[in-house]
Design a protein around this motif. Sequence first.
Motif, PDB file in Angstrom:
ATOM      1  N   PHE A 161       3.773   7.206   0.073  1.00  0.00           N
ATOM      2  CA  PHE A 161       4.391   7.286   1.504  1.00  0.00           C
ATOM      3  C   PHE A 161       5.811   7.673   1.096  1.00  0.00           C
ATOM      4  CE2 PHE A 161       6.931   5.591   4.793  1.00  0.00           C
ATOM      5  CZ  PHE A 161       6.340   6.066   6.162  1.00  0.00           C
ATOM      6  N   ALA A 162       6.526   7.485  -0.053  1.00  0.00           N
ATOM      7  CA  ALA A 162       7.985   7.995  -0.081  1.00  0.00           C
ATOM      8  C   ALA A 162       7.832   9.485  -0.078  1.00  0.00           C
ATOM      9  CB  ALA A 162       8.519   7.264  -1.299  1.00  0.00           C
ATOM     10  N   GLU A 163       6.941   9.951  -1.102  1.00  0.00           N
ATOM     11  CA  GLU A 163       6.911  11.415  -1.322  1.00  0.00           C
ATOM     12  C   GLU A 163       6.494  12.168  -0.070  1.00  0.00           C
ATOM     13  OE1 GLU A 163       5.505   9.024  -3.064  1.00  0.00           O
ATOM     14  OE2 GLU A 163       6.124   9.364  -5.193  1.00  0.00           O
ATOM     15  N   LYS A 164       5.509  11.446   0.851  1.00  0.00           N
ATOM     16  CA  LYS A 164       5.186  12.121   2.084  1.00  0.00           C
ATOM     17  C   LYS A 164       6.274  12.094   3.076  1.00  0.00           C
ATOM     18  CE  LYS A 164       0.400  10.714   1.915  1.00  0.00           C
ATOM     19  NZ  LYS A 164      -0.709   9.592   2.491  1.00  0.00           N
ATOM     20  N   SER A 165       7.269  11.285   2.906  1.00  0.00           N
ATOM     21  CA  SER A 165       8.312  11.077   3.736  1.00  0.00           C
ATOM     22  C   SER A 165       9.496  12.162   3.622  1.00  0.00           C
ATOM     23  CB  SER A 165       8.945   9.729   3.783  1.00  0.00           C
ATOM     24  OG  SER A 165       8.112   8.666   4.314  1.00  0.00           O
ATOM     25  N   GLY A 166       9.447  12.433   2.233  1.00  0.00           N
ATOM     26  CA  GLY A 166      10.342  13.402   1.925  1.00  0.00           C
ATOM     27  C   GLY A 166      11.398  12.816   0.781  1.00  0.00           C
ATOM     28  N   TYR A 167      11.227  11.695   0.561  1.00  0.00           N
ATOM     29  CA  TYR A 167      12.417  11.039  -0.420  1.00  0.00           C
ATOM     30  C   TYR A 167      11.910  11.632  -1.967  1.00  0.00           C
ATOM     31  CZ  TYR A 167      14.684   7.935   2.886  1.00  0.00           C
ATOM     32  OH  TYR A 167      15.169   7.610   3.884  1.00  0.00           O
ATOM     33  N   MET A 168      13.089  12.047  -2.774  1.00  0.00           N
ATOM     34  CA  MET A 168      12.901  12.709  -3.956  1.00  0.00           C
ATOM     35  C   MET A 168      13.178  11.970  -4.962  1.00  0.00           C
ATOM     36  SD  MET A 168      14.590  16.543  -3.265  1.00  0.00           S
ATOM     37  CE  MET A 168      14.110  17.107  -4.745  1.00  0.00           C
ATOM     38  N   HIS A 169      13.457  10.659  -4.598  1.00  0.00           N
ATOM     39  CA  HIS A 169      13.730   9.658  -5.865  1.00  0.00           C
ATOM     40  C   HIS A 169      13.328   8.156  -5.338  1.00  0.00           C
ATOM     41  CE1 HIS A 169      16.084  12.848  -7.672  1.00  0.00           C
ATOM     42  NE2 HIS A 169      16.704  12.968  -6.495  1.00  0.00           N
ATOM     43  N   THR A 170      12.838   7.335  -6.262  1.00  0.00           N
ATOM     44  CA  THR A 170      12.591   5.889  -6.015  1.00  0.00           C
ATOM     45  C   THR A 170      13.129   5.145  -7.195  1.00  0.00           C
ATOM     46  OG1 THR A 170      10.372   6.034  -6.768  1.00  0.00           O
ATOM     47  CG2 THR A 170      10.608   6.586  -4.404  1.00  0.00           C
TER      48      THR A 170
END
Length: 238
Positions: A185-194
């Motif tokens: 979900f983080a990648e789909k949402s557009g976040y580039m770092h976790t």
Amino acid sequence: MTLLTMQTGDRFVATSAEIFQRYGITLEVGYDFEVYRDLLKEARPDHILGAPFDPQIHELTVENALWIVGRNVDGVIVHTQAVRMLDMNGMSVGEYFTQRFREFPPSGVDLDLKRSRFRAGPTAKRMRGTCAYQGEFWIAPGEASLRGQGMCCVLSRYAFYQTVQHWDPDYMMAFMVKALVFKGFAEKSGYMHTQPGALRWFLKGNDVPVEGFLSYMGREDLHYVLDLPLQDLVALAA
């Protein structure tokens, strides 16, 4: 200060508008969070407005916060999310959340705040400047749902776009439970770092913590994400 170019802004607005039209979605941006609370009661009667966006706890104005509501062709609310600028007072992201993570609890659960904790990763300790926090992200379930259509890619980026247009922050971030992050979900949402292991929430009477990730990106990341072709992202994420 890095400026969002007209090319980037025009491309995102034009492409996202075509996608929203295709799915029959109309988006509204607002700033009065008591109005937002009423809209949530209409759309999600079992959901309590999260503490980070509660106007009875924080002073939320057009200067520091906004909400987004999406309706389908029948006028039914099918999407919500909100963004708020954080009052960093010169602290790093790591320092800020170490002191104040209890102000960002998941909604509607009975937490043991004494046992819960935030752990700042190396990057969080270095991140300083203006910071935007994204939350309240929801897409209605059901047979005619936008879920599984890749629309989270566009809807989340719409919040990115509005955030850049309103405040152009140094950083944008969100907390996400581990299960969602592992589903991409983080990648789909557009976040580039976790950052894994950022949060450990303990529920009262339960010794197994809920792990939360800190998803984040800087201004240049935001602009880069907004410049990516949306049509391909929607097709791939569906």
